[in-house]
Design a protein around this motif. Structure first.
Motif, PDB file in Angstrom:
ATOM      1  N   TYR B  28       0.777  -1.244   0.000  1.00 43.34           N
ATOM      2  CA  TYR B  28       0.000   0.000   0.000  1.00 43.34           C
ATOM      3  C   TYR B  28       0.809   1.295   0.000  1.00 43.34           C
ATOM      4  CZ  TYR B  28      -4.043  -2.945   0.924  1.00 43.34           C
ATOM      5  OH  TYR B  28      -5.021  -3.896   0.828  1.00 43.34           O
ATOM      6  N   GLU B  29       2.135   1.210   0.076  1.00 44.22           N
ATOM      7  CA  GLU B  29       2.921   2.448   0.192  1.00 44.22           C
ATOM      8  C   GLU B  29       2.716   3.365  -1.011  1.00 44.22           C
ATOM      9  OE1 GLU B  29       6.984   1.183   0.598  1.00 44.22           O
ATOM     10  OE2 GLU B  29       7.005   0.240  -1.378  1.00 44.22           O
ATOM     11  N   ARG B  30       2.627   2.751  -2.171  1.00 50.93           N
ATOM     12  CA  ARG B  30       2.475   3.516  -3.404  1.00 50.93           C
ATOM     13  C   ARG B  30       1.156   4.305  -3.392  1.00 50.93           C
ATOM     14  NH1 ARG B  30       5.574   5.776  -6.631  1.00 50.93           N
ATOM     15  NH2 ARG B  30       4.106   6.862  -7.951  1.00 50.93           N
ATOM     16  N   LEU B  31       0.130   3.643  -2.903  1.00 53.03           N
ATOM     17  CA  LEU B  31      -1.184   4.272  -2.831  1.00 53.03           C
ATOM     18  C   LEU B  31      -1.152   5.494  -1.911  1.00 53.03           C
ATOM     19  CD1 LEU B  31      -4.422   4.021  -3.133  1.00 53.03           C
ATOM     20  CD2 LEU B  31      -4.251   2.852  -0.948  1.00 53.03           C
ATOM     21  N   VAL B  32      -0.569   5.315  -0.727  1.00 51.47           N
ATOM     22  CA  VAL B  32      -0.492   6.423   0.225  1.00 51.47           C
ATOM     23  C   VAL B  32       0.317   7.566  -0.383  1.00 51.47           C
ATOM     24  CG1 VAL B  32       0.338   7.132   2.511  1.00 51.47           C
ATOM     25  CG2 VAL B  32      -0.747   4.900   2.218  1.00 51.47           C
ATOM     26  N   TRP B  33       1.398   7.203  -1.036  1.00 47.92           N
ATOM     27  CA  TRP B  33       2.249   8.221  -1.659  1.00 47.92           C
ATOM     28  C   TRP B  33       1.472   9.001  -2.721  1.00 47.92           C
ATOM     29  CZ3 TRP B  33       6.402  10.475  -0.113  1.00 47.92           C
ATOM     30  CH2 TRP B  33       7.201  11.189  -1.004  1.00 47.92           C
ATOM     31  N   SER B  34       0.664   8.298  -3.513  1.00 49.01           N
ATOM     32  CA  SER B  34      -0.104   8.969  -4.568  1.00 49.01           C
ATOM     33  C   SER B  34      -1.032  10.032  -3.988  1.00 49.01           C
ATOM     34  CB  SER B  34      -0.961   7.969  -5.347  1.00 49.01           C
ATOM     35  OG  SER B  34      -0.185   6.916  -5.835  1.00 49.01           O
ATOM     36  N   VAL B  35      -1.578   9.757  -2.812  1.00 48.40           N
ATOM     37  CA  VAL B  35      -2.481  10.724  -2.193  1.00 48.40           C
ATOM     38  C   VAL B  35      -1.686  11.919  -1.665  1.00 48.40           C
ATOM     39  CG1 VAL B  35      -4.143  11.137  -0.341  1.00 48.40           C
ATOM     40  CG2 VAL B  35      -4.148   8.953  -1.553  1.00 48.40           C
ATOM     41  N   VAL B  36      -0.593  11.627  -0.951  1.00 46.88           N
ATOM     42  CA  VAL B  36       0.184  12.692  -0.316  1.00 46.88           C
ATOM     43  C   VAL B  36       0.825  13.594  -1.372  1.00 46.88           C
ATOM     44  CG1 VAL B  36       2.113  13.165   1.231  1.00 46.88           C
ATOM     45  CG2 VAL B  36       0.612  11.252   1.703  1.00 46.88           C
ATOM     46  N   ARG B  37       1.182  13.013  -2.512  1.00 49.10           N
ATOM     47  CA  ARG B  37       1.808  13.764  -3.599  1.00 49.10           C
ATOM     48  C   ARG B  37       0.926  14.884  -4.113  1.00 49.10           C
ATOM     49  NH1 ARG B  37       4.729  15.668  -5.832  1.00 49.10           N
ATOM     50  NH2 ARG B  37       6.164  14.856  -7.349  1.00 49.10           N
ATOM     51  N   GLY B  38      -0.371  14.764  -3.918  1.00 47.27           N
ATOM     52  CA  GLY B  38      -1.275  15.765  -4.452  1.00 47.27           C
ATOM     53  C   GLY B  38      -1.307  17.063  -3.651  1.00 47.27           C
ATOM     54  N   PHE B  39      -0.524  17.136  -2.579  1.00 50.10           N
ATOM     55  CA  PHE B  39      -0.532  18.337  -1.735  1.00 50.10           C
ATOM     56  C   PHE B  39       0.778  19.101  -1.875  1.00 50.10           C
ATOM     57  CE2 PHE B  39      -3.807  15.709  -0.031  1.00 50.10           C
ATOM     58  CZ  PHE B  39      -4.758  16.583   0.457  1.00 50.10           C
ATOM     59  N   PRO B  40       0.710  20.433  -1.733  1.00 50.43           N
ATOM     60  CA  PRO B  40       1.888  21.260  -2.001  1.00 50.43           C
ATOM     61  C   PRO B  40       2.862  21.292  -0.820  1.00 50.43           C
ATOM     62  CG  PRO B  40       0.046  22.658  -1.392  1.00 50.43           C
ATOM     63  CD  PRO B  40      -0.467  21.244  -1.378  1.00 50.43           C
ATOM     64  N   PHE B  41       3.493  20.178  -0.542  1.00 50.86           N
ATOM     65  CA  PHE B  41       4.402  20.105   0.606  1.00 50.86           C
ATOM     66  C   PHE B  41       5.865  20.140   0.179  1.00 50.86           C
ATOM     67  CE2 PHE B  41       0.892  17.411   2.579  1.00 50.86           C
ATOM     68  CZ  PHE B  41       0.392  18.474   3.309  1.00 50.86           C
ATOM     69  N   ASP B  42       6.704  20.599   1.098  1.00 53.99           N
ATOM     70  CA  ASP B  42       8.130  20.388   0.925  1.00 53.99           C
ATOM     71  C   ASP B  42       8.428  18.940   1.315  1.00 53.99           C
ATOM     72  OD1 ASP B  42       9.138  20.384   3.947  1.00 53.99           O
ATOM     73  OD2 ASP B  42       7.617  21.944   3.703  1.00 53.99           O
ATOM     74  N   ASP B  43       9.627  18.476   1.005  1.00 56.50           N
ATOM     75  CA  ASP B  43       9.948  17.060   1.227  1.00 56.50           C
ATOM     76  C   ASP B  43       9.787  16.645   2.689  1.00 56.50           C
ATOM     77  OD1 ASP B  43      10.499  16.901  -1.404  1.00 56.50           O
ATOM     78  OD2 ASP B  43      12.686  16.852  -1.194  1.00 56.50           O
ATOM     79  N   GLY B  44      10.200  17.516   3.612  1.00 56.84           N
ATOM     80  CA  GLY B  44      10.148  17.178   5.033  1.00 56.84           C
ATOM     81  C   GLY B  44       8.719  16.955   5.506  1.00 56.84           C
ATOM     82  N   THR B  45       7.830  17.861   5.137  1.00 57.02           N
ATOM     83  CA  THR B  45       6.430  17.734   5.549  1.00 57.02           C
ATOM     84  C   THR B  45       5.803  16.501   4.906  1.00 57.02           C
ATOM     85  OG1 THR B  45       6.339  20.139   5.592  1.00 57.02           O
ATOM     86  CG2 THR B  45       4.245  18.974   5.739  1.00 57.02           C
ATOM     87  N   ARG B  46       6.128  16.279   3.647  1.00 57.12           N
ATOM     88  CA  ARG B  46       5.572  15.120   2.947  1.00 57.12           C
ATOM     89  C   ARG B  46       5.987  13.827   3.655  1.00 57.12           C
ATOM     90  NH1 ARG B  46       7.092  16.214  -2.440  1.00 57.12           N
ATOM     91  NH2 ARG B  46       5.195  17.443  -2.596  1.00 57.12           N
ATOM     92  N   HIS B  47       7.244  13.800   4.061  1.00 58.87           N
ATOM     93  CA  HIS B  47       7.750  12.643   4.792  1.00 58.87           C
ATOM     94  C   HIS B  47       6.983  12.452   6.108  1.00 58.87           C
ATOM     95  CE1 HIS B  47      10.942   9.834   6.252  1.00 58.87           C
ATOM     96  NE2 HIS B  47      10.585  10.334   7.420  1.00 58.87           N
ATOM     97  N   ASP B  48       6.807  13.536   6.856  1.00 58.85           N
ATOM     98  CA  ASP B  48       6.080  13.476   8.135  1.00 58.85           C
ATOM     99  C   ASP B  48       4.658  12.952   7.943  1.00 58.85           C
ATOM    100  OD1 ASP B  48       8.153  14.348   9.626  1.00 58.85           O
ATOM    101  OD2 ASP B  48       7.322  16.334  10.086  1.00 58.85           O
ATOM    102  N   VAL B  49       3.990  13.467   6.932  1.00 57.97           N
ATOM    103  CA  VAL B  49       2.609  13.072   6.694  1.00 57.97           C
ATOM    104  C   VAL B  49       2.544  11.592   6.331  1.00 57.97           C
ATOM    105  CG1 VAL B  49       0.630  13.372   5.140  1.00 57.97           C
ATOM    106  CG2 VAL B  49       1.813  15.380   6.037  1.00 57.97           C
TER     107      VAL B  49
END
Lengths: 148, 191
Positions: B28-49
């Motif tokens: 499921y990691e790919r799926l979660v990543w696809s959702v998180v990718r849709g938000f305007p985050f920097d790498d650090g925040t994206r990682h945290d989320v």
């Protein structure tokens, strides 16, 4: 090219995205490591209040303290998160009681004890997900995860 | 190895089976990543989320009511965490220092990574799409797949609009591919 079906295009896009935008290795490792947070044998203290969820719209600027409360049968954990300078947590157990409190974050854990009134604090708290484990005389409680 | 059911993996993970957990993550990691990718985050925040989503799953492992809907649960949790992170930034960062990072895709860099000429052509067209189309297409081609109801929740639109919007986006993508093909130097040109 124009006779590709939608499904074919999506399949190609899926492969392209997997190659061009893979899940970073650090993120994968973090996901696997999350397993170490598997429930210890403790009562879950549910999040019952979070001031951060109150000001969805309207309030602008930077409020200085965020208040969060968790409740388990018999004990409540109330904390305030401030971030002037480093992030800091000050909290209190209600009703007042002494306990060891462990703050768990993916970057490591910090351990402290309460004073006789059940008060405790943590300095230099990293931002990101966190939870607290409270070990008292007759309770072991783990809070829900909050992102601070 | 036959595919273990999600329900079984969840039970085993809740009991402390690390391999079951790893299997869930890789599925499921790919799926979660696809959702998180849709938000305007920097790498650090994206990682945290991203990380927080998995911590929440660990927390709830033994209590997921409908294991067969785990994809939807993860996607919704990812979206909630992403929104929370956006709100947090809004509170903590004064607006004059705040800017949304555009969801940039770099087709030149991607060309090196993507195998297959058709895949590269598809991606080059994808890269030119508006952000809302890219977000939607990422979700539509998520693996394991998400149903339209979940996708509608994720993009905050009525279910009935997802089909038509998808149609519009993929049509646009076809047009871009046609245009790119027209721009290509004809075969046999000297270098």
């Amino acid at each position: 090219m124009s006779d590709w079906t939608d499904d074919q295009i999506l399949a190609m896009l899926r492969r392209a995205l997997e190659a061009a935008d893979p899940v970073p290795e650090t993120a994968r490792r973090a996901a696997r490591a999350a397993f170490t947070w598997r429930s210890i044998d403790a009562e879950l203290a549910k999040l019952v209040y979070d001031s951060a969820e109150e000001d969805v719209a309207g309030v602008r600027g930077t409020e200085t303290a965020r208040q969060v409360a968790f409740r388990a049968p018999g004990v409540e954990v109330e904390v305030m998160v401030t971030h002037s300078g480093g992030r800091r947590i000050v909290g209190q157990l209600v009703p007042p009681q002494t306990a060891r409190i462990e703050l768990q974050t993916p970057e490591g854990n910090q351990l402290t004890g309460t004073d006789t009134l059940g008060r405790f604090s943590f300095d230099d708290v990293p931002s990101g997900p966190a939870r607290m484990v409270v070990r008292g005389d007759d309770v072991v409680v783990v809070t829900e995860i909050v992102v601070i | 190895m036959s595919e273990d059911s999600v329900a079984e993996l969840l039970v085993r993970a809740a009991e402390g089976d690390r391999r079951a957990w790893d299997a869930i993550v890789s599925r499921y990691e790919r799926l979660v990543w696809s959702v998180v990718r849709g938000f305007p985050f920097d790498d650090g925040t994206r990682h945290d989320v991203f990380q927080t989503v998995w911590l929440r799953l660990v927390e709830h492992c033994g209590r997921i009511r409908e294991p067969e809907r785990l994809a939807g649960w993860l996607a919704t949790t990812a979206r909630n965490e992403a929104i929370r992170a956006l709100q947090q930034r809004r509170r903590e960062v004064p607006s004059e220092f705040r800017f949304d990072l555009p969801d940039r895709v770099n087709p030149e860099a991607a060309d090196v990574l993507i195998e297959g000429e058709s895949e590269r052509a598809v991606f080059r067209a994808f890269a030119e799409l508006p952000e809302d189309c890219r977000h939607l297409l990422r979700l539509v081609c998520a693996d394991p797949p998400l149903d339209y109801r979940t996708i509608a929740e994720l993009v905050g639109r009525p279910v009935g609009s997802i089909g038509p919007t998808f149609g519009r986006c993929i049509k646009r993508m076809r047009q871009i591919m046609e245009r790119h093909r027209g721009l290509k130097p004809s075969n046999g040109g000297s270098r």
